[in-house]
Design a protein around this motif. Structure first.
Motif, PDB file in Angstrom:
ATOM      1  N   THR A 131      -7.240 -10.377  18.515  1.00  0.00           N
ATOM      2  CA  THR A 131      -6.299 -11.502  18.508  1.00  0.00           C
ATOM      3  C   THR A 131      -7.051 -12.801  18.248  1.00  0.00           C
ATOM      4  O   THR A 131      -8.275 -12.869  18.423  1.00  0.00           O
ATOM      5  N   ILE A 175       1.343 -10.093  12.985  1.00  0.00           N
ATOM      6  CA  ILE A 175       0.192  -9.249  12.656  1.00  0.00           C
ATOM      7  C   ILE A 175      -0.148  -9.484  11.193  1.00  0.00           C
ATOM      8  O   ILE A 175       0.732  -9.409  10.326  1.00  0.00           O
ATOM      9  N   ARG A 196      -2.092  -7.833   8.243  1.00  0.00           N
ATOM     10  CA  ARG A 196      -2.718  -6.567   7.834  1.00  0.00           C
ATOM     11  C   ARG A 196      -3.562  -6.820   6.595  1.00  0.00           C
ATOM     12  O   ARG A 196      -3.066  -7.343   5.597  1.00  0.00           O
ATOM     13  N   GLU A 215      -6.338  -5.148  11.325  1.00  0.00           N
ATOM     14  CA  GLU A 215      -5.164  -5.849  11.849  1.00  0.00           C
ATOM     15  C   GLU A 215      -5.629  -7.006  12.725  1.00  0.00           C
ATOM     16  O   GLU A 215      -6.640  -6.890  13.424  1.00  0.00           O
ATOM     17  N   LEU A 238      -3.829 -10.056  15.328  1.00  0.00           N
ATOM     18  CA  LEU A 238      -2.596 -10.585  15.930  1.00  0.00           C
ATOM     19  C   LEU A 238      -2.795 -12.055  16.266  1.00  0.00           C
ATOM     20  O   LEU A 238      -3.817 -12.422  16.881  1.00  0.00           O
TER      21      LEU A 238
END
Ligand SMILES: Cc1cc2nc3c(=O)[nH]c(=O)nc-3n(C[C@H](O)[C@H](O)[C@H](O)COP(=O)(O)OP(=O)(O)OC[C@H]3O[C@@H](n4cnc5c(N)ncnc54)[C@H](O)[C@@H]3O)c2cc1C
Length: 412
Positions: A3, A234, A236, A241, A243
């Motif tokens: 994140t 998210i 991609r 990935e 967040l």
């Protein structure tokens, strides 16, 4: 899943400046970039921070000259024939943006932004220890004919009203200051308060290095999708990935593809431009010279003299047509007869262009938390630091330093 406070997708000059400004405001920032951050289109640009450039490209005169211009192989603007059908919608909007009322609105949007751009860059460069790449000096817009100089001079009252200093000079004064210009010129208009970037590539690299040095993260990958998740987004990118509650889309001319799945059909095109970098040019102009009728610049840089400009519409995928780089030398020699070509390198890049010459800056109306910052056309190096301030204010939900209504994504 990793994140971050803010994911900045696209690490060109706009994304890199935005990332640094967000860092300064205490955010953890990750740049998602498929190449090297700081090495986007601006690296091959003309290096001219043209704060005075408050006029959109569409105008009645440009529209009137289009049919002749488009099919002149050596002209400043060409469209690849096979690409013409793709350009129809953009072209119609371009023509619509040439109405005087729209031009006035565009000037009223660009001028306040450009007025803040100079200090924004000075502050950013000082913070990043990259001041050596920005030189404050005048730029000369050079005119071949008296008629063009006279036409351009009619814009001076608008420039002065908007707070930009301008001086007109005749041929003798111009040639005394820039003796390398020996042939066929009528005079010039000088803009004394500009910046020249002495190496846009090294400037971008220095900013990216500063970002990393301040703890910024980089994911090297091609972002394919933005998906809503738990009140955030998210990103991609090539199997990775990330967040983040806030995402900045700063993918330049490639931004349309990323936003289309979210339902935004942005009339964004690549106005491809070329440069020819002359390592041993044999002449030494002391500042950026912009040759108005031929629409290209000659800028002295650490690496030599860079000739840069021209516009070609051929999309994002067509291979470069380096004839457009080569022709810059022939045109430049018309003004600078002692100019030497070799050794030279050729380059093509994608100016992200919307039909009204304004960028898109703002939070997506249907997707809170995603902030768009792209479409800066021929002004992206110049406007990147002030765009960064706007983006950071949007992330912090503070009022930005300029009115962003003209830059909305849904204005078309
Ligand atoms: C010939 C020429 C001369 C110019 N001269 C000047 C000048 O003198 N002064 C000036 O102010 N401006 C100039 N410009 C314009 C300026 O270079 C651009 O406006 C500016 O570089 C745009 O910056 P950007 O960060 O928005 O886009 P870019 O620099 O194109 O950066 C976008 C970045 O996003 C990345 N990216 C794209 N899609 C994805 C994805 N899906 N996932 C991950 N990464 C992605 C790309 O790799 C790229 O690094 C010139 C442009 C050209 C072509």
């Amino acid at each position: 899943m990793p994140t971050t406070d803010v994911a900045v997708v696209g690490g060109g000059i706009v994304g890199t400046c935005a990332a640094i400004e967000l860092q300064r405001r205490g955010r953890a920032v990750t740049i998602v970039e498929r190449n090297e951050p700081g090495a986007g289109t601006a690296a091959g640009s003309a290096g001219y921070l043209a704060y005075d450039d408050i006029f959109p490209i569409p105008s009645p005169a440009i529209v009137a000259g289009l049919p002749r211009m488009l099919f002149d192989r050596n002209g400043p603007l060409v469209v690849q024939t096979t690409y013409l059908p793709h350009l129809a919608g953009w072209g119609l909007r371009f023509i619509a943006a040439a109405r005087p009322s729209v031009i006035r609105r565009s000037i009223a949007a660009l001028a306040p932004m450009n007025r803040l751009a100079s200090k924004a860059h000075e502050d950013l460069a000082a913070r990043a220890g990259a001041q050596r790449y920005l030189v404050r000096e005048s730029v000369f817009h050079v005119f071949r004919t008296e008629a063009s100089l006279e036409t351009a001079s009619k814009l001076i009252p608008t420039l002065e009203r908007e707070g930009f200093d301008v001086t007109v000079m005749d041929r003798d004064t111009l040639q005394a200051l820039e003796p390398a210009i020996r042939n066929g010129v009528a005079g010039a208009i000088s803009f004394p308060n500009s910046h020249r970037c002495t190496s846009p590539g090294r400037y971008g690299a220095a900013l990216a290095e500063y970002f990393r040095g301040q703890g910024g993260s980089v994911i090297r990958g091609n972002a394919q999708a933005l998906e809503a998740f738990g009140g955030g987004w998210i990103v991609r990118a090539d199997g990775e990935e990330l967040l983040a509650p806030r995402v900045v889309v700063a993918t330049g001319a490639w931004s349309r593809a990323l936003l289309a799945p979210l339902g935004y059909t942005v009339p964004l095109e690549s106005a491809r431009g070329y440069n020819l970098m002359l390592a041993e040019p044999g002449v030494a102009p002391s500042r950026t010279l912009l040759f108005e009728e031929d629409h290209f610049c000659a800028t002295p840089m650490e690496e030599g003299l860079r000739l840069a400009g021209t516009v070609e519409f051929a999309g994002l995928e067509a291979p470069p047509n380096f004839y457009r780089s080569d022709m810059l030398y022939d045109i430049a020699r018309g003004y600078l007869p002692d100019l030497q070509r070799d050794p030279a390198t050729r380059w093509m890049g994608h100016r992200p262009s919307l039909p009204d010459s304004l960028p898109v800056i703002g939070e997506l109306p249907q997707h809170p938390g995603i902030i768009a910052a792209f479409g800066h056309e021929r002004r992206g190096l110049m406007q990147s630091a002030v765009t960064a301030q706007c983006v950071a204010d949007l992330v912090e939900r503070k009022p930005p330093p300029i009115d962003l209504a003209p830059f909305r994504i849904d204005r078309f």
